[in-house]
Each structure stands twice: as C-alpha cells, then as structure tokens.
Write a protein that holds these residues in place. Structure first.
Motif, PDB file in Angstrom:
ATOM      1  N   ILE A 104      -1.405 -14.065  -5.165  1.00 14.32           N
ATOM      2  CA  ILE A 104      -0.174 -12.757  -4.392  1.00 14.32           C
ATOM      3  C   ILE A 104       0.303 -12.138  -5.658  1.00 14.32           C
ATOM      4  O   ILE A 104       1.025 -13.339  -5.700  1.00 14.32           O
ATOM      5  CB  ILE A 104       0.416 -13.092  -3.487  1.00 14.32           C
ATOM      6  CG1 ILE A 104      -1.108 -13.652  -2.569  1.00 14.32           C
ATOM      7  CG2 ILE A 104       0.354 -12.383  -2.730  1.00 14.32           C
ATOM      8  CD1 ILE A 104      -0.795 -14.360  -0.817  1.00 14.32           C
ATOM      9  N   PRO A 105       0.396 -11.475  -6.158  1.00 14.61           N
ATOM     10  CA  PRO A 105       1.937 -10.968  -7.308  1.00 14.61           C
ATOM     11  C   PRO A 105       3.216 -11.083  -6.676  1.00 14.61           C
ATOM     12  O   PRO A 105       3.139 -11.788  -5.393  1.00 14.61           O
ATOM     13  CB  PRO A 105       1.685  -9.827  -6.847  1.00 14.61           C
ATOM     14  CG  PRO A 105      -0.120  -9.542  -6.588  1.00 14.61           C
ATOM     15  CD  PRO A 105      -0.219  -9.967  -5.811  1.00 14.61           C
ATOM     16  N   GLY A 106       4.086 -11.269  -7.376  1.00 10.79           N
ATOM     17  CA  GLY A 106       5.792 -12.210  -7.218  1.00 10.79           C
ATOM     18  C   GLY A 106       5.497 -11.171  -5.746  1.00 10.79           C
ATOM     19  O   GLY A 106       6.011 -11.860  -5.150  1.00 10.79           O
ATOM     20  N   ILE A 113       3.382  -9.471   3.877  1.00  6.56           N
ATOM     21  CA  ILE A 113       2.570  -9.539   3.214  1.00  6.56           C
ATOM     22  C   ILE A 113       1.265 -10.669   3.765  1.00  6.56           C
ATOM     23  O   ILE A 113       0.290  -9.951   3.877  1.00  6.56           O
ATOM     24  CB  ILE A 113       2.335  -9.558   2.198  1.00  6.56           C
ATOM     25  CG1 ILE A 113       3.795  -8.161   1.011  1.00  6.56           C
ATOM     26  CG2 ILE A 113       0.970  -9.302   0.828  1.00  6.56           C
ATOM     27  CD1 ILE A 113       2.756  -6.880   1.638  1.00  6.56           C
ATOM     28  N   LYS A 114       1.331 -11.793   3.637  1.00  4.02           N
ATOM     29  CA  LYS A 114       0.742 -13.225   4.201  1.00  4.02           C
ATOM     30  C   LYS A 114       0.130 -12.804   5.596  1.00  4.02           C
ATOM     31  O   LYS A 114      -1.166 -13.589   5.351  1.00  4.02           O
ATOM     32  CB  LYS A 114       1.493 -14.174   3.979  1.00  4.02           C
ATOM     33  CG  LYS A 114       2.071 -14.692   2.056  1.00  4.02           C
ATOM     34  CD  LYS A 114       2.525 -15.810   2.165  1.00  4.02           C
ATOM     35  CE  LYS A 114       2.670 -16.350   0.388  1.00  4.02           C
ATOM     36  NZ  LYS A 114       3.072 -17.868   1.011  1.00  4.02           N
ATOM     37  N   SER A 115       1.081 -12.412   6.503  1.00  5.08           N
ATOM     38  CA  SER A 115       0.574 -12.570   8.242  1.00  5.08           C
ATOM     39  C   SER A 115       0.010 -11.485   7.722  1.00  5.08           C
ATOM     40  O   SER A 115      -1.311 -11.129   8.662  1.00  5.08           O
ATOM     41  CB  SER A 115       1.335 -12.257   8.948  1.00  5.08           C
ATOM     42  OG  SER A 115       2.354 -11.208   8.054  1.00  5.08           O
ATOM     43  N   ARG A 116      -0.551 -10.188   7.189  1.00  3.26           N
ATOM     44  CA  ARG A 116      -1.276  -9.344   7.406  1.00  3.26           C
ATOM     45  C   ARG A 116      -2.563  -9.623   6.191  1.00  3.26           C
ATOM     46  O   ARG A 116      -3.789  -9.546   7.053  1.00  3.26           O
ATOM     47  CB  ARG A 116      -0.993  -7.932   7.075  1.00  3.26           C
ATOM     48  CG  ARG A 116      -0.284  -7.029   7.839  1.00  3.26           C
ATOM     49  CD  ARG A 116       0.408  -5.907   6.596  1.00  3.26           C
ATOM     50  NE  ARG A 116       1.464  -4.971   8.453  1.00  3.26           N
ATOM     51  CZ  ARG A 116       3.090  -5.606   8.245  1.00  3.26           C
ATOM     52  NH1 ARG A 116       3.247  -7.025   7.779  1.00  3.26           N
ATOM     53  NH2 ARG A 116       2.922  -4.668   9.192  1.00  3.26           N
ATOM     54  N   ASN A 149     -10.939  -1.949   8.573  1.00  2.00           N
ATOM     55  CA  ASN A 149      -9.919  -1.228   8.210  1.00  2.00           C
ATOM     56  C   ASN A 149      -9.374  -0.792   8.393  1.00  2.00           C
ATOM     57  O   ASN A 149      -8.136  -0.484   7.686  1.00  2.00           O
ATOM     58  CB  ASN A 149     -11.219   0.113   8.405  1.00  2.00           C
ATOM     59  CG  ASN A 149     -12.478   0.368   7.912  1.00  2.00           C
ATOM     60  OD1 ASN A 149     -12.642  -0.194   6.755  1.00  2.00           O
ATOM     61  ND2 ASN A 149     -13.385   1.094   8.446  1.00  2.00           N
ATOM     62  N   LYS A 150      -8.286  -0.817  10.058  1.00  2.41           N
ATOM     63  CA  LYS A 150      -7.279  -0.799  10.231  1.00  2.41           C
ATOM     64  C   LYS A 150      -6.007  -1.830   9.786  1.00  2.41           C
ATOM     65  O   LYS A 150      -5.329  -1.744   9.137  1.00  2.41           O
ATOM     66  CB  LYS A 150      -6.922  -1.053  11.427  1.00  2.41           C
ATOM     67  CG  LYS A 150      -7.596   0.519  12.452  1.00  2.41           C
ATOM     68  CD  LYS A 150      -7.356  -0.482  14.046  1.00  2.41           C
ATOM     69  CE  LYS A 150      -8.161   1.101  14.973  1.00  2.41           C
ATOM     70  NZ  LYS A 150      -7.700   0.736  16.592  1.00  2.41           N
ATOM     71  N   GLU A 151      -6.331  -3.156   9.704  1.00  2.00           N
ATOM     72  CA  GLU A 151      -5.992  -4.124   8.825  1.00  2.00           C
ATOM     73  C   GLU A 151      -6.052  -3.901   7.300  1.00  2.00           C
ATOM     74  O   GLU A 151      -4.657  -3.887   6.466  1.00  2.00           O
ATOM     75  CB  GLU A 151      -6.876  -5.611   9.479  1.00  2.00           C
ATOM     76  CG  GLU A 151      -6.286  -6.095  10.510  1.00  2.00           C
ATOM     77  CD  GLU A 151      -5.344  -5.930  11.661  1.00  2.00           C
ATOM     78  OE1 GLU A 151      -4.146  -5.852  10.293  1.00  2.00           O
ATOM     79  OE2 GLU A 151      -4.751  -5.344  12.573  1.00  2.00           O
ATOM     80  N   ARG A 157      -0.002   0.062   3.512  1.00  2.00           N
ATOM     81  CA  ARG A 157       1.030  -0.010   3.602  1.00  2.00           C
ATOM     82  C   ARG A 157       2.691  -0.048   3.702  1.00  2.00           C
ATOM     83  O   ARG A 157       3.335   0.234   3.109  1.00  2.00           O
ATOM     84  CB  ARG A 157       1.202   1.024   5.270  1.00  2.00           C
ATOM     85  CG  ARG A 157      -0.153   2.704   4.747  1.00  2.00           C
ATOM     86  CD  ARG A 157       0.160   2.957   6.517  1.00  2.00           C
ATOM     87  NE  ARG A 157      -0.244   4.370   6.335  1.00  2.00           N
ATOM     88  CZ  ARG A 157      -1.159   4.657   7.967  1.00  2.00           C
ATOM     89  NH1 ARG A 157      -0.782   4.257   8.392  1.00  2.00           N
ATOM     90  NH2 ARG A 157      -1.694   5.702   6.805  1.00  2.00           N
ATOM     91  N   GLN A 158       2.093  -1.497   4.355  1.00  2.00           N
ATOM     92  CA  GLN A 158       2.940  -2.796   3.809  1.00  2.00           C
ATOM     93  C   GLN A 158       3.648  -2.907   2.301  1.00  2.00           C
ATOM     94  O   GLN A 158       4.822  -3.389   2.122  1.00  2.00           O
ATOM     95  CB  GLN A 158       2.430  -4.643   4.398  1.00  2.00           C
ATOM     96  CG  GLN A 158       4.336  -5.060   4.690  1.00  2.00           C
ATOM     97  CD  GLN A 158       4.910  -4.825   5.685  1.00  2.00           C
ATOM     98  OE1 GLN A 158       4.384  -4.031   6.572  1.00  2.00           O
ATOM     99  NE2 GLN A 158       6.657  -4.987   4.589  1.00  2.00           N
TER     100      GLN A 158
END
Length: 202
Positions: A104-106, A113-116, A149-151, A157-158
């Motif tokens: 994952i980029p820094g 982000i990780k939770s999503r 798709n929603k996720e 967006r996050q």
C-alpha cells in the motif's frame, strides 16, 4: 404355456416402467438445465463492476500501485458463456483482492484505508463463496456485486480525502502539539521508585 405368458407380461411391465423412469429423469434434467440457464442469465446481466477509477487520486494510484491496477483490470474483464467461467473469474478476483493489502503506498497506509480494503475483501470472498455453491443463490451474488461496487467507491473517496487532507497546511506549532498527544513518545517517569522499607508518616 401359462408360464411363458406371465413371463412375457412381466417383461413388458418392466420395460414400460424403465421408459417411465427415463422420461422422469429427462424431465428433471431439462428442468435443472432451464434453472441453471436462468441463474446464468441473471448473473451475466448483474455482473457489472466499477472498474474505472472514479477520481484522479485513484487513477494515479493505478499507475504506481501494481496490486490496485491488477485488481481493477481483473474486475474489468467479464467472463462469458458458462457459469464455470464466472466461478473462475470470481476466484481470480478474490485472489487479486487479497493482494491489495500488499505494498500500500505510504500516504494510504492508514487505518481508514486498510479497514475499507478489509471490508472490500470480505464482500468479495462472500460473493466467491455463494457463486461456488451447488445451488447458486443468484440474487445474493448480484446483491454482493452492488455492495462491492459501493465499497470500491468508498475506498476511492477515502483515498481522495487522504490526499486533500495532506494538502492542508499545518499551523505553526501544530506538529509539536500532535507529537505531545502521542503517548508512545511520552517522557518516561524518571523518579526513583519508592522504597517500601521506609517508615510511613501517618
């Protein structure tokens, strides 16, 4: 003579019952084939993923984050012809989704982000599970495609929010204040421990 007639009648009865069984099997097979065709058509119609980045940040990520680019490419390729092709594609999507946790980029290596990503992986695994059942619940598979798709939109967006937040200039002293709030950087208590043998004043 009577013995031959009864044997002949028994043989005719057995042949008729076998034909009846064959017709029942053929009817059951045709019914099952029609059911599978309906399931295939429903999944084929509902198999629409948002494979294009929805914002500039996501597009830039696709250029530098290999796992993200591979994942978007995988969901963009729609299988054809058989339910087996959809099952293979679902398994491939699940494998690519698991790799999103790697590299994952820094600036995006953050809990939100990780939770999503974790939620996205969970929904993809659920879809993969349902599509591999003997009796495929096509409504659930289509519902999960919508949820995936929603996720995806939520994750992108996050990412955009993280980039926008990083652009906001910090006020003078804000960095020091945030460091003071960080309990892992707190100054350890350097006072010597109290001697338990000393008399106590009451």
């Amino acid at each position: 003579m009577k013995y031959k007639i009864s044997l002949f009648l028994l043989l005719i009865f057995v042949l008729n019952s076998c034909q009846g069984e064959d017709e029942k099997r053929r009817a059951a097979y045709e019914k099952e084939a029609k059911k599978k065709e309906v399931i295939f058509n429903n999944i084929n119609k509902g198999w629409v993923f948002i494979d294009e980045p929805i914002n500039e940040v996501s597009e830039q990520n696709a250029a530098v984050w290999t796992e993200w680019r591979d994942f978007l490419k995988e969901i963009g390729e729609k299988p054809r012809k058989t339910i087996g092709a959809f099952q293979k594609k679902s398994a491939a999507i699940a494998r690519k989704a698991l790799l999103l946790n790697n590299n994952i980029p820094g600036q995006f290596n953050q809990p939100q982000i990780k939770s999503r990503i974790s939620i996205l992986i969970t929904k993809i695994k659920m879809m993969d599970l349902f599509i591999h059942l003997n009796q495929i619940p096509d409504e659930k598979v289509i519902f999960l495609i919508g949820e995936i798709n929603k996720e995806l939109v939520s994750l992108e967006r996050q990412m955009d929010k993280v980039v926008e937040k990083a652009k906001i200039p910090k006020e003078e002293g804000e960095a020091d204040f945030l460091r003071m709030l960080d309990t892992t950087r707190a100054i350890p208590n350097s006072a010597p421990p109290l001697d338990q043998n000393l008399p106590k004043v009451e």
